[in-house]
Design a protein around this motif. Structure first.
Motif, PDB file in Angstrom:
ATOM      1  N   GLU A 183       0.825  -1.206   0.000  1.00  0.00           N
ATOM      2  CA  GLU A 183       0.000   0.000   0.000  1.00  0.00           C
ATOM      3  C   GLU A 183       0.863   1.261   0.000  1.00  0.00           C
ATOM      4  OE1 GLU A 183      -2.921  -0.143   3.079  1.00  0.00           O
ATOM      5  OE2 GLU A 183      -4.000  -1.813   2.163  1.00  0.00           O
ATOM      6  N   LYS A 184       2.040   1.188   0.599  1.00  0.00           N
ATOM      7  CA  LYS A 184       2.966   2.310   0.520  1.00  0.00           C
ATOM      8  C   LYS A 184       3.384   2.559  -0.931  1.00  0.00           C
ATOM      9  CE  LYS A 184       5.102   1.959   5.105  1.00  0.00           C
ATOM     10  NZ  LYS A 184       6.334   1.613   5.847  1.00  0.00           N
ATOM     11  N   ALA A 185       3.671   1.481  -1.641  1.00  0.00           N
ATOM     12  CA  ALA A 185       4.062   1.606  -3.055  1.00  0.00           C
ATOM     13  C   ALA A 185       2.918   2.183  -3.878  1.00  0.00           C
ATOM     14  CB  ALA A 185       4.471   0.240  -3.596  1.00  0.00           C
ATOM     15  N   THR A 186       1.694   1.707  -3.599  1.00  0.00           N
ATOM     16  CA  THR A 186       0.514   2.215  -4.316  1.00  0.00           C
ATOM     17  C   THR A 186       0.302   3.697  -4.031  1.00  0.00           C
ATOM     18  OG1 THR A 186      -0.543   0.033  -4.186  1.00  0.00           O
ATOM     19  CG2 THR A 186      -1.965   1.919  -4.664  1.00  0.00           C
ATOM     20  N   SER A 187       0.430   4.091  -2.755  1.00  0.00           N
ATOM     21  CA  SER A 187       0.253   5.494  -2.380  1.00  0.00           C
ATOM     22  C   SER A 187       1.301   6.379  -3.029  1.00  0.00           C
ATOM     23  CB  SER A 187       0.330   5.647  -0.858  1.00  0.00           C
ATOM     24  OG  SER A 187      -0.733   4.975  -0.228  1.00  0.00           O
ATOM     25  N   ALA A 188       2.539   5.896  -3.092  1.00  0.00           N
ATOM     26  CA  ALA A 188       3.609   6.668  -3.732  1.00  0.00           C
ATOM     27  C   ALA A 188       3.332   6.862  -5.216  1.00  0.00           C
ATOM     28  CB  ALA A 188       4.944   5.966  -3.527  1.00  0.00           C
ATOM     29  N   ASN A 189       2.854   5.817  -5.873  1.00  0.00           N
ATOM     30  CA  ASN A 189       2.507   5.916  -7.297  1.00  0.00           C
ATOM     31  C   ASN A 189       1.347   6.892  -7.518  1.00  0.00           C
ATOM     32  OD1 ASN A 189       4.497   4.093  -8.090  1.00  0.00           O
ATOM     33  ND2 ASN A 189       3.132   2.322  -7.879  1.00  0.00           N
ATOM     34  N   MET A 190       0.365   6.828  -6.624  1.00  0.00           N
ATOM     35  CA  MET A 190      -0.766   7.757  -6.719  1.00  0.00           C
ATOM     36  C   MET A 190      -0.286   9.197  -6.577  1.00  0.00           C
ATOM     37  SD  MET A 190      -3.826   6.049  -4.469  1.00  0.00           S
ATOM     38  CE  MET A 190      -4.666   4.538  -4.961  1.00  0.00           C
ATOM     39  N   LEU A 191       0.594   9.417  -5.620  1.00  0.00           N
ATOM     40  CA  LEU A 191       1.097  10.766  -5.348  1.00  0.00           C
ATOM     41  C   LEU A 191       1.903  11.296  -6.534  1.00  0.00           C
ATOM     42  CD1 LEU A 191       0.871  12.760  -3.052  1.00  0.00           C
ATOM     43  CD2 LEU A 191       2.966  11.817  -2.078  1.00  0.00           C
ATOM     44  N   LYS A 192       2.701  10.435  -7.136  1.00  0.00           N
ATOM     45  CA  LYS A 192       3.467  10.846  -8.319  1.00  0.00           C
ATOM     46  C   LYS A 192       2.536  11.246  -9.459  1.00  0.00           C
ATOM     47  CE  LYS A 192       7.732   8.171  -7.667  1.00  0.00           C
ATOM     48  NZ  LYS A 192       8.579   7.109  -8.245  1.00  0.00           N
ATOM     49  N   LEU A 193       1.524  10.418  -9.688  1.00  0.00           N
ATOM     50  CA  LEU A 193       0.588  10.688 -10.777  1.00  0.00           C
ATOM     51  C   LEU A 193      -0.228  11.951 -10.517  1.00  0.00           C
ATOM     52  CD1 LEU A 193      -0.489   9.573 -13.476  1.00  0.00           C
ATOM     53  CD2 LEU A 193      -2.192   8.283 -12.175  1.00  0.00           C
ATOM     54  N   ALA A 194      -0.488  12.241  -9.246  1.00  0.00           N
ATOM     55  CA  ALA A 194      -1.313  13.396  -8.890  1.00  0.00           C
ATOM     56  C   ALA A 194      -0.517  14.697  -8.816  1.00  0.00           C
ATOM     57  CB  ALA A 194      -2.000  13.146  -7.550  1.00  0.00           C
ATOM     58  N   SER A 195       0.802  14.617  -8.852  1.00  0.00           N
ATOM     59  CA  SER A 195       1.629  15.820  -8.669  1.00  0.00           C
ATOM     60  C   SER A 195       1.323  16.954  -9.665  1.00  0.00           C
ATOM     61  CB  SER A 195       3.110  15.451  -8.715  1.00  0.00           C
ATOM     62  OG  SER A 195       3.460  14.816  -9.933  1.00  0.00           O
ATOM     63  N   PRO A 196       1.039  16.688 -10.962  1.00  0.00           N
ATOM     64  CA  PRO A 196       0.706  17.810 -11.854  1.00  0.00           C
ATOM     65  C   PRO A 196      -0.551  18.561 -11.439  1.00  0.00           C
ATOM     66  CG  PRO A 196       1.270  15.848 -13.124  1.00  0.00           C
ATOM     67  CD  PRO A 196       1.142  15.416 -11.711  1.00  0.00           C
ATOM     68  N   ALA A 197      -1.429  17.895 -10.699  1.00  0.00           N
ATOM     69  CA  ALA A 197      -2.656  18.555 -10.248  1.00  0.00           C
ATOM     70  C   ALA A 197      -2.361  19.755  -9.354  1.00  0.00           C
ATOM     71  CB  ALA A 197      -3.550  17.552  -9.508  1.00  0.00           C
ATOM     72  N   ILE A 198      -1.214  19.742  -8.675  1.00  0.00           N
ATOM     73  CA  ILE A 198      -0.824  20.868  -7.821  1.00  0.00           C
ATOM     74  C   ILE A 198      -0.731  22.146  -8.651  1.00  0.00           C
ATOM     75  CG2 ILE A 198       1.038  21.816  -6.397  1.00  0.00           C
ATOM     76  CD1 ILE A 198       1.701  18.957  -5.549  1.00  0.00           C
ATOM     77  N   ILE A 199      -0.156  22.028  -9.839  1.00  0.00           N
ATOM     78  CA  ILE A 199       0.014  23.197 -10.715  1.00  0.00           C
ATOM     79  C   ILE A 199      -1.331  23.742 -11.155  1.00  0.00           C
ATOM     80  CG2 ILE A 199       1.011  24.031 -12.877  1.00  0.00           C
ATOM     81  CD1 ILE A 199       3.062  21.723 -12.644  1.00  0.00           C
ATOM     82  N   PHE A 200      -2.169  22.868 -11.689  1.00  0.00           N
ATOM     83  CA  PHE A 200      -3.430  23.327 -12.270  1.00  0.00           C
ATOM     84  C   PHE A 200      -4.449  23.751 -11.220  1.00  0.00           C
ATOM     85  CE2 PHE A 200      -1.779  20.284 -15.559  1.00  0.00           C
ATOM     86  CZ  PHE A 200      -1.428  21.264 -16.465  1.00  0.00           C
ATOM     87  N   LEU A 201      -4.452  23.083 -10.072  1.00  0.00           N
ATOM     88  CA  LEU A 201      -5.381  23.486  -9.010  1.00  0.00           C
ATOM     89  C   LEU A 201      -4.963  24.840  -8.426  1.00  0.00           C
ATOM     90  CD1 LEU A 201      -7.793  22.994  -7.237  1.00  0.00           C
ATOM     91  CD2 LEU A 201      -6.402  21.512  -5.777  1.00  0.00           C
ATOM     92  N   SER A 202      -3.656  25.042  -8.261  1.00  0.00           N
ATOM     93  CA  SER A 202      -3.165  26.337  -7.765  1.00  0.00           C
ATOM     94  C   SER A 202      -3.508  27.459  -8.740  1.00  0.00           C
ATOM     95  CB  SER A 202      -1.653  26.276  -7.558  1.00  0.00           C
ATOM     96  OG  SER A 202      -1.308  25.296  -6.600  1.00  0.00           O
TER      97      SER A 202
END
Length: 302
Positions: A183-202
């Motif tokens: 689950e740590k590996a899954t969460s890390a992958n999710m976080l990596k994939l979600a990182s561009p959302a920081i730019i567009f949401l900001s």
């Protein structure tokens, strides 16, 4: 308040996980109640010395007219997220036995961490509103200031997104050490994939604030719900693909914020372009009047 109440309640109920989870939700309610009390007291203290004239001039209809679109815009993401949760659990539950756990990792770990840098950058959006609103009221050019605020949001958001992508495994190991390795590996992958959302949401929240300052209060509402509609359609399609599963919700999140940001930018560009045309027409009219006055004076002198 939320942190303190959450820690106290969940620690007291840690022997019964369902009650501990309910206690964590209760902590949110307590925190919101505390915020309302604080704001009410602060407002009372600030408005204690207001004159009767100011109170008499308070236009309730105008306040409601302004608050409704802003409230709808702010509620767009929670509404979309609620509908999205139904899609995730129901669709993934049809072919995965751990759909609930995946949704927990997505909503609990990934979205929480993504929200931290976005919250930090919200200050830039807030500080830009009065400056742009003042320029608009004075009928001055707002284009340069709008660009600056957007750039001031873009650069740090890109840095935050890159740091989130690079340090995702480390962040998950430190913050969610109790999770199993898988689950740590899954969460890390999710976080990596979600990182561009920081730019567009900001950028979405910054451009929405600029539109409100430019007196286009309905524009953020339109962009938020338009982006939300695209997200829900995309989630519905991607979640049905077993290979993609819960990652479809993360991909659709980024698309949601990208679409909302793009619509806001188009609105801002059109507003500033219209202002430029009006200013040019005003300047041309003033110049013609000056020339006519000069010619008349010249005629008299002759």
């Amino acid at each position: 308040v939320k942190l303190a109440a959450g820690l106290i309640i969940t620690s007291a109920l840690k022997e019964t996980p369902p009650l501990a989870a309910a206690g964590a939700a209760l902590a949110v309610t307590i925190a919101e109640a505390a915020a309302v009390i604080y704001l009410t007291v602060a407002f009372k203290l600030k408005t204690k010395g207001l004159s009767r004239v100011f109170k008499a001039e308070l236009n309730v209809k105008r306040v409601i007219k302004t608050v409704v679109p802003v409230t709808l815009s702010a509620s767009a993401i929670p509404i979309v997220k609620t509908i999205d949760s139904f899609l995730i659990l129901n669709i993934l539950g049809g072919y995965l036995t751990n759909a609930t756990r995946l949704y927990g990792l997505y909503s609990g770990a990934t979205e929480s961490l993504i929200g931290v840098p976005v919250s930090l950058l919200y200050g830039l959006a807030a500080t830009g509103i009065p400056v742009i609103a003042k320029l608009k009221a004075e009928k001055k050019d707002t284009k340069i200031k709008c660009r600056k605020v957007i750039l001031y949001t873009l650069f740090p958001s890109v840095i935050f997104a890159a740091a989130t992508f690079v340090f995702a495994p480390l962040a998950v190991r430190i913050l969610y050490s109790a999770l199993p390795a898988a689950e740590k590996a899954t969460s890390a992958n999710m976080l990596k994939l979600a990182s561009p959302a920081i730019i567009f949401l900001s950028l979405t929240q910054t451009t929405a604030a600029e539109l409100i300052a430019l007196d286009k209060i309905y524009a953020p509402c339109v962009s938020s719900f338009s982006g939300g509609a695209v997200k829900l359609i995309l989630s519905f399609i991607l979640l049905k693909i077993p290979y993609i599963n819960v990652y479809g919700a993360i991909i659709s999140d980024t698309v949601h914020y990208f679409v909302a940001c793009l619509i806001n930018l188009v609105y801002i560009k059109n507003v500033n372009k219209t202002k430029e045309v009006l200013n040019e027409q005003t300047d041309d009219s003033g110049l013609r009047l000056k020339r006519r006055g000069y010619n008349r004076q010249g005629g008299k002198s002759d």
